[in-house]
Design an enzyme around this catalytic site. Sequence first.
Site, PDB file in Angstrom:
ATOM      1  N   GLY A 121      54.444  12.275  25.380  1.00 38.23           N
ATOM      2  CA  GLY A 121      55.502  12.622  26.008  1.00 38.23           C
ATOM      3  C   GLY A 121      55.988  11.747  27.248  1.00 38.23           C
ATOM      4  N   THR A 135      52.334  12.883  19.282  1.00 36.68           N
ATOM      5  CA  THR A 135      52.843  11.725  18.653  1.00 36.68           C
ATOM      6  C   THR A 135      51.367  10.912  18.254  1.00 36.68           C
ATOM      7  OG1 THR A 135      54.609  11.480  20.268  1.00 36.68           O
ATOM      8  CG2 THR A 135      53.865   9.529  19.182  1.00 36.68           C
TER       9      THR A 135
END
Length: 571
Positions: free
Chosen positions: A463, A380
């Site tokens: 995560g 991300t």
Amino acid sequence: MRPLLLALLLSLPVAAAGADRIAGKPFATRSEVYAPHAMAATSHPLATQIALDVMKQGGSAVDAAIAANAALGLMEPTGNGIGGDLFAIVWDPKTRKLYGYNGSGRSPKSLTLAEFRKRGLKEVPPHGPLPVTVPGAVDAWFALHGRFGKRAMADDLAPAIRYAREGHPVHETIAYYWNLSVPRLSQWPGFAEQFTVAGAGPGDRRAPRTGEIWKNPNLARTLEKIAQGGRDAFYKGEIARAIDAYFRANGGFLSYEDLASHRGEWVEPVSTNYRGYDVWELPPNGQGIAALQMLNLLEGYDLKSYGFGSPEHVHLFAEAKKLAFADRAASYADPDFYKTPVARLISKEYARQRRKLISPDKAMKAAEPGVIPQLNEGDTIYLATADADGMMVSLIQSNYRGMGSGMAPPGLGFILQDRGEQFVLKEGHPNSFAPGKRPFHTIIPAFVTKDGKPWLSFGVMGGAMQPQGHVQILLNLIDFGMNLQEAGDAPRIQHDGSTEPAGQNEAMADGGELDLESGFPYETVRALMRKGHSVRFADGPYGGYQAIMVNPHGGYIGASESRKDGQAAGY
């Protein structure tokens, strides 16, 4: 050395690590950044500079965030891109309110749970066509821009388009993760052709190396179409038709109809108060409320008196995480399919009840959810921006597992996400796979207000580390008195092994594993082992942090993750 001098030196007390630094901040790798007008903090220095340029040219913090995100999709494809989803929280100084946007996409309508069973699958695979869901990032850009943008979208996308066409040097951490992705993703059509370079031998393909110039002319053309044609150029135009044809040709299920019917949504952020600070997250299908649950549990302990890195600090953090994640595994899901009892889960009364399960001396091996669902039927990037008018943006965007599914339609220059891996292939679970459903989501932006005023825009990507990272940053700032940079640089904790809301959803029975980053005292490690924790060495799963804080004297304070390639900068 003279014996008297040696004896004198040996008699001196041993200083704490980093205590010889002038600023007296033992964990800080560098100073906080201060600026009077605007600030940007991203995981890539060039993206940070793009965001600042946009704001210098009259753009809002939202314009800057979109421009930076578009650039990061090019520069850090290991973590994000327009094939993924996006969530954001925006502080609007005009209305003095927070606005949340859930830009997550849904599963293909033609893919069913029965199809996974027919293939003998117990989990959604991490790569290839099956885990692909509709990418929501572009829709989110236009929704955010429509409400808070000040410049034309074409102007916001122009820097990314130029870098995509002319090239930029690849940064160190990105090159490392890119190299890891190439072997496992090159089997999928379109990936090697668009995301590798020629190697030493005939037919050999490899990831670009640190410092090498990377160009992506296909992405430049795709972004130009979006800049000229708007949101529908992506979801209803040539791009959507190219995606549809690619999946038809490669055994996939994502269709033109799935893209054309996509919609993100504005959502109300939810909060809890932690020692006088209102911490805001977005409700499920994301995991943000896990951070609020953890904070409510930890508020019952005097962490300040225990001190950072003490056995009590780490033990209580891990136990709070186990309890919050038990609820996360049981109840966090797409609200269109299951109404997560958010108010109950983030209430102080619920935390008081759950806190009774925490022993000060013994690590719990199993953690049951406190609310049983009542059913009616990797990577991300995170960035923060803040402008001269007081608008602040907390934005997170991802392809999920590293470079996503590996599915890269020819000529488009981006990879589709594999977010569908986060579904459970179990009938009756709130997060069970269903057609047209949003999966459980890990990416979460965060925001903090104090006395109704903006205080902090921040996030920690990575995560299941994300809610754990949010909590640790806030403990470091509020309980342990660290500054904004030190709060991110201090060694981190990650507990792994809780029951997951994805995969086979198997319950934790062994207490999981406690990862401690370098810097915790060995005495703490031994004390944790005595309490029954399984402590292990783990190299690197501690997330990526960016933050912007309001300076009480005017302007902003910025901080950036020392474990990434990023930069906080302002003007």
